[in-house]
Design an enzyme around this catalytic site. Sequence first.
Site, PDB file in Angstrom:
ATOM      1  N   GLN A  16      51.130 -46.798 -42.547  1.00  0.00           N
ATOM      2  CA  GLN A  16      52.131 -47.861 -42.535  1.00  0.00           C
ATOM      3  C   GLN A  16      52.916 -47.970 -43.839  1.00  0.00           C
ATOM      4  O   GLN A  16      53.957 -48.603 -43.878  1.00  0.00           O
ATOM      5  CB  GLN A  16      51.451 -49.196 -42.200  1.00  0.00           C
ATOM      6  CG  GLN A  16      50.849 -49.175 -40.801  1.00  0.00           C
ATOM      7  CD  GLN A  16      50.145 -50.467 -40.441  1.00  0.00           C
ATOM      8  OE1 GLN A  16      48.949 -50.597 -40.637  1.00  0.00           O
ATOM      9  NE2 GLN A  16      50.886 -51.426 -39.920  1.00  0.00           N
ATOM     10  N   ASP A  61      58.028 -41.580 -41.553  1.00  0.00           N
ATOM     11  CA  ASP A  61      58.322 -40.479 -42.484  1.00  0.00           C
ATOM     12  C   ASP A  61      58.432 -40.968 -43.929  1.00  0.00           C
ATOM     13  O   ASP A  61      57.967 -40.308 -44.852  1.00  0.00           O
ATOM     14  CB  ASP A  61      59.627 -39.771 -42.092  1.00  0.00           C
ATOM     15  CG  ASP A  61      59.461 -38.918 -40.838  1.00  0.00           C
ATOM     16  OD1 ASP A  61      58.363 -38.953 -40.252  1.00  0.00           O
ATOM     17  OD2 ASP A  61      60.421 -38.242 -40.443  1.00  0.00           O
ATOM     18  N   TYR A  65      44.023 -62.523 -35.743  1.00  0.00           N
ATOM     19  CA  TYR A  65      45.407 -62.986 -35.888  1.00  0.00           C
ATOM     20  C   TYR A  65      45.765 -64.186 -35.016  1.00  0.00           C
ATOM     21  O   TYR A  65      46.535 -65.030 -35.411  1.00  0.00           O
ATOM     22  CB  TYR A  65      46.378 -61.842 -35.543  1.00  0.00           C
ATOM     23  CG  TYR A  65      46.420 -60.761 -36.601  1.00  0.00           C
ATOM     24  CD1 TYR A  65      47.352 -60.802 -37.628  1.00  0.00           C
ATOM     25  CD2 TYR A  65      45.511 -59.705 -36.578  1.00  0.00           C
ATOM     26  CE1 TYR A  65      47.390 -59.825 -38.608  1.00  0.00           C
ATOM     27  CE2 TYR A  65      45.540 -58.722 -37.562  1.00  0.00           C
ATOM     28  CZ  TYR A  65      46.482 -58.792 -38.571  1.00  0.00           C
ATOM     29  OH  TYR A  65      46.512 -57.830 -39.548  1.00  0.00           O
ATOM     30  N   HIS A  99      42.205 -45.327 -40.202  1.00  0.00           N
ATOM     31  CA  HIS A  99      43.070 -46.415 -39.719  1.00  0.00           C
ATOM     32  C   HIS A  99      44.133 -45.785 -38.809  1.00  0.00           C
ATOM     33  O   HIS A  99      45.325 -45.822 -39.081  1.00  0.00           O
ATOM     34  CB  HIS A  99      43.689 -47.168 -40.899  1.00  0.00           C
ATOM     35  CG  HIS A  99      44.250 -48.524 -40.541  1.00  0.00           C
ATOM     36  ND1 HIS A  99      43.877 -49.686 -41.182  1.00  0.00           N
ATOM     37  CD2 HIS A  99      45.156 -48.906 -39.612  1.00  0.00           C
ATOM     38  CE1 HIS A  99      44.539 -50.715 -40.671  1.00  0.00           C
ATOM     39  NE2 HIS A  99      45.329 -50.266 -39.715  1.00  0.00           N
ATOM     40  N   ARG A 102      42.213 -53.548 -49.948  1.00  0.00           N
ATOM     41  CA  ARG A 102      41.757 -52.721 -48.819  1.00  0.00           C
ATOM     42  C   ARG A 102      42.894 -51.769 -48.439  1.00  0.00           C
ATOM     43  O   ARG A 102      44.002 -52.210 -48.129  1.00  0.00           O
ATOM     44  CB  ARG A 102      41.369 -53.610 -47.629  1.00  0.00           C
ATOM     45  CG  ARG A 102      41.024 -52.814 -46.391  1.00  0.00           C
ATOM     46  CD  ARG A 102      40.467 -53.672 -45.253  1.00  0.00           C
ATOM     47  NE  ARG A 102      40.262 -52.824 -44.105  1.00  0.00           N
ATOM     48  CZ  ARG A 102      40.927 -52.923 -42.950  1.00  0.00           C
ATOM     49  NH1 ARG A 102      41.815 -53.884 -42.773  1.00  0.00           N
ATOM     50  NH2 ARG A 102      40.705 -52.070 -41.977  1.00  0.00           N
ATOM     51  N   GLU A 112      39.532 -51.456 -36.304  1.00  0.00           N
ATOM     52  CA  GLU A 112      39.904 -52.009 -34.991  1.00  0.00           C
ATOM     53  C   GLU A 112      39.665 -51.050 -33.833  1.00  0.00           C
ATOM     54  O   GLU A 112      40.616 -50.504 -33.258  1.00  0.00           O
ATOM     55  CB  GLU A 112      41.367 -52.459 -34.991  1.00  0.00           C
ATOM     56  CG  GLU A 112      41.661 -53.599 -35.930  1.00  0.00           C
ATOM     57  CD  GLU A 112      42.945 -54.355 -35.579  1.00  0.00           C
ATOM     58  OE1 GLU A 112      43.682 -53.894 -34.695  1.00  0.00           O
ATOM     59  OE2 GLU A 112      43.188 -55.403 -36.179  1.00  0.00           O
ATOM     60  N   GLU A 148      41.317 -58.557 -42.160  1.00  0.00           N
ATOM     61  CA  GLU A 148      42.763 -58.758 -41.996  1.00  0.00           C
ATOM     62  C   GLU A 148      43.003 -60.107 -41.351  1.00  0.00           C
ATOM     63  O   GLU A 148      42.288 -60.497 -40.422  1.00  0.00           O
ATOM     64  CB  GLU A 148      43.391 -57.717 -41.052  1.00  0.00           C
ATOM     65  CG  GLU A 148      43.571 -56.347 -41.623  1.00  0.00           C
ATOM     66  CD  GLU A 148      44.219 -55.392 -40.618  1.00  0.00           C
ATOM     67  OE1 GLU A 148      45.034 -55.833 -39.780  1.00  0.00           O
ATOM     68  OE2 GLU A 148      43.894 -54.197 -40.682  1.00  0.00           O
ATOM     69  N   HIS A 196      57.956 -37.953 -33.750  1.00  0.00           N
ATOM     70  CA  HIS A 196      59.025 -36.952 -33.872  1.00  0.00           C
ATOM     71  C   HIS A 196      59.449 -36.453 -32.488  1.00  0.00           C
ATOM     72  O   HIS A 196      60.618 -36.203 -32.231  1.00  0.00           O
ATOM     73  CB  HIS A 196      58.573 -35.784 -34.758  1.00  0.00           C
ATOM     74  CG  HIS A 196      58.407 -36.198 -36.198  1.00  0.00           C
ATOM     75  ND1 HIS A 196      57.564 -35.567 -37.077  1.00  0.00           N
ATOM     76  CD2 HIS A 196      58.977 -37.203 -36.904  1.00  0.00           C
ATOM     77  CE1 HIS A 196      57.630 -36.170 -38.256  1.00  0.00           C
ATOM     78  NE2 HIS A 196      58.472 -37.154 -38.175  1.00  0.00           N
TER      79      HIS A 196
END
Length: 520
Positions: free
Chosen positions: A53, A86, A346, A156, A111, A201, A415, A73
Site C-alpha cells: 500500500q 506501482d 473498523y 500482508h 507496524r 487478516e 489496526e 497490470h
Amino acid sequence: MQSLSRVAHVAILACFSLMFITKGVSTLVSKNGLSNYSFPDKFMFGVATAAFQIEGAWNEDGKGESMWDTYLHKHPNFTVDHTNGDLATDSYHKYKQDIIMLQSLGVKYYRMSISWPRILPNGTDHYINKAGVRYYRKIFQELIKAKITPVVTLFHWDLPTALMDLGGWTNPKMVDYFEDYARVVFSLFGDMVKTWTTMNELHVHCYNGYDLNAFVPAMQSHGIGVYLCSHYMLLGHARAYHLYDKEFRPKQKGKIGLTLDVFYAEPKDSNNKEDVEAAERYLQMHLGLYAHPVYSKEGDYPALVRERIDNMSRTQGYPRSRLPVFTPEEVEMVRGTSDFFGINHYTTVLASASSMEPGWLVPSLDHDAGVKSEQDPKWPIPGAFWLAVYPPGLRKIVNWITNNYGTRVPIIITENGVCDSGGLNDYERVSYYNKYLYQLLLAMHEDGCRVEGYFAWTLMDDFEWSDGYTVKFGLFHVDFNHPERKRTPKLSALNYREILRTRRINFNYIKMPSYKYNNL
Ligand code: NOJ
C-alpha cells in the site's frame, strides 16, 4: 527530508492553537474534556502500514512481482480509479520521511510489512534479493535509531505471483513455502525485529480474494477455495510460529503472533432469539473460524462452524465437507501458536437470520453463515460504504474475545481507523479515534479486558486495494499529484500525538465545527 521534518513540526505546533471546547460524551469525562481513565505508560501505541500500500518501486532493484502487481497490470479496471501500486506513496525511496513523521507523532511502535517478492522474487528461498534485504535492514536501523520499535507482518496479502500461479493459499505446499520464507526473514532481520505477526487478516484475505472477486486473486472459488485458503494459512502460520519458537526465539528473544479481523455484529433486534443467534454465528464464521484453532483451550474449528459447513456440504451433495479437517496432530500444532491476540477492527453490522439474500452464491461463506448484515442508518459513514462509525463495537468485540478465549495472551488492536474523502481538516477522523479509543479505555478499566496495544490505521493516505486512491485513511495527507508525494499532517495527526503524550483522550483538544461529530 529536513524540510518535511520542519513542515510536520511547524504544522503540529501551529495547530496547538486550535484547542477549544466541544460538548458531549459522558460522565467519565471531566469538565475540561479529559477522559478520567488513562492508558498505562507501557501501553504500546503505534501506527500501521503495509508494504504493497505504500512502497511502490514494484519492479526496482530485483523485486519480483506480487499477485497484486500482475493482476492490476492485466486488469487495470479492477480498482475503482483504475490505479495500481506501482508508485503508491513511494515509501521505497521516502522511508526516511515516513520515520520523521512517526517521530513527530510520538509513536514508539511501527507496524509495517515485508514484501515477500522483494526478498524472494520467485517466492521460494533458492534465491534471495540482496537489495530487498538492504532496504528493510536500513528501515529497521533507522527506526531503532529513532527509538521506534518495529512490529513486522510477514504476509500482508502481496503473495509472489510465482506462488499464486501454483494456486496460492489453496495449495497445501504453501505451508512449506511460507515456513521457508519465514526462516529467511527471521535469519535476516531477527537481530533487529523482536515482534512479529505472521499474517494479516485471514478472513478478509480469503473471503474477498478466494470466495469473492473483491480482492486479488479474485478467485471466486466460493464456498470451497475460501476454506482451503483459511486452512492452509492457519497451518502456515503455525509452522512459522514453531519455527521461531524453537530455532530463533532462544537467541532472538522476541514475540510472534497473528493478526485477525472482524466487524462486530449486533443482533438487529436484541429481543429476537434468531437475531441473537445470527449475530453470534456471524462472529464465529468470521472470527471464530480463525481464532478458535489458535486461541481456544481445545483448538480446532469451532463446533458451530464445523457442524454448519459439514451439514450444508452434505445436503448440497458434496462427498466430503467443504471445510477441510485438521488431523489430531495438526490441531495440536496450531493450538496456542500466538503470543498475543492481534485484531483489526473498523466497524459493526446489524445481524439477522436469513437462508438466502440477493447476491449470495451457493455454496459460499455468506450462504454457509446464513446471516443478513446491514448498517444502522443512524451510524455515520464518512468514506467507504462499508465503514459505518459505531464506537461501542470496539469495546464489545474486545469483550467477546476475552469471554471466548480468556486472558492468557494480551489483545493488541493491530489496526483501527476510518476513511473519508480527503482533506487536512479531518474532523470525522479525530472524532472516530477519540470515541473508539475511549471505548477501549472502558473495555480495559471497566470490563477488565487485557488490552496492551493499539495501532492506528494508517500513517498516511495510501493505496486502498480495490478502492485505489479514492478513499483516505491517513493521519498524514499525501498529495498524489505531487511528484514527491508530499506528506502533510492532518488534524487527526495532532490529536493522536496529544493522546499519546497525555495517555488520555482530550475531547476538547481539536475544536469541532459542529455537534454532528458528537452524536454518539
Ligand atoms: C485492513 C487491512 O489490513 C488494510 O490493508 C486496509 O487498508 C484496511 N483494512 C482498511 O481497509
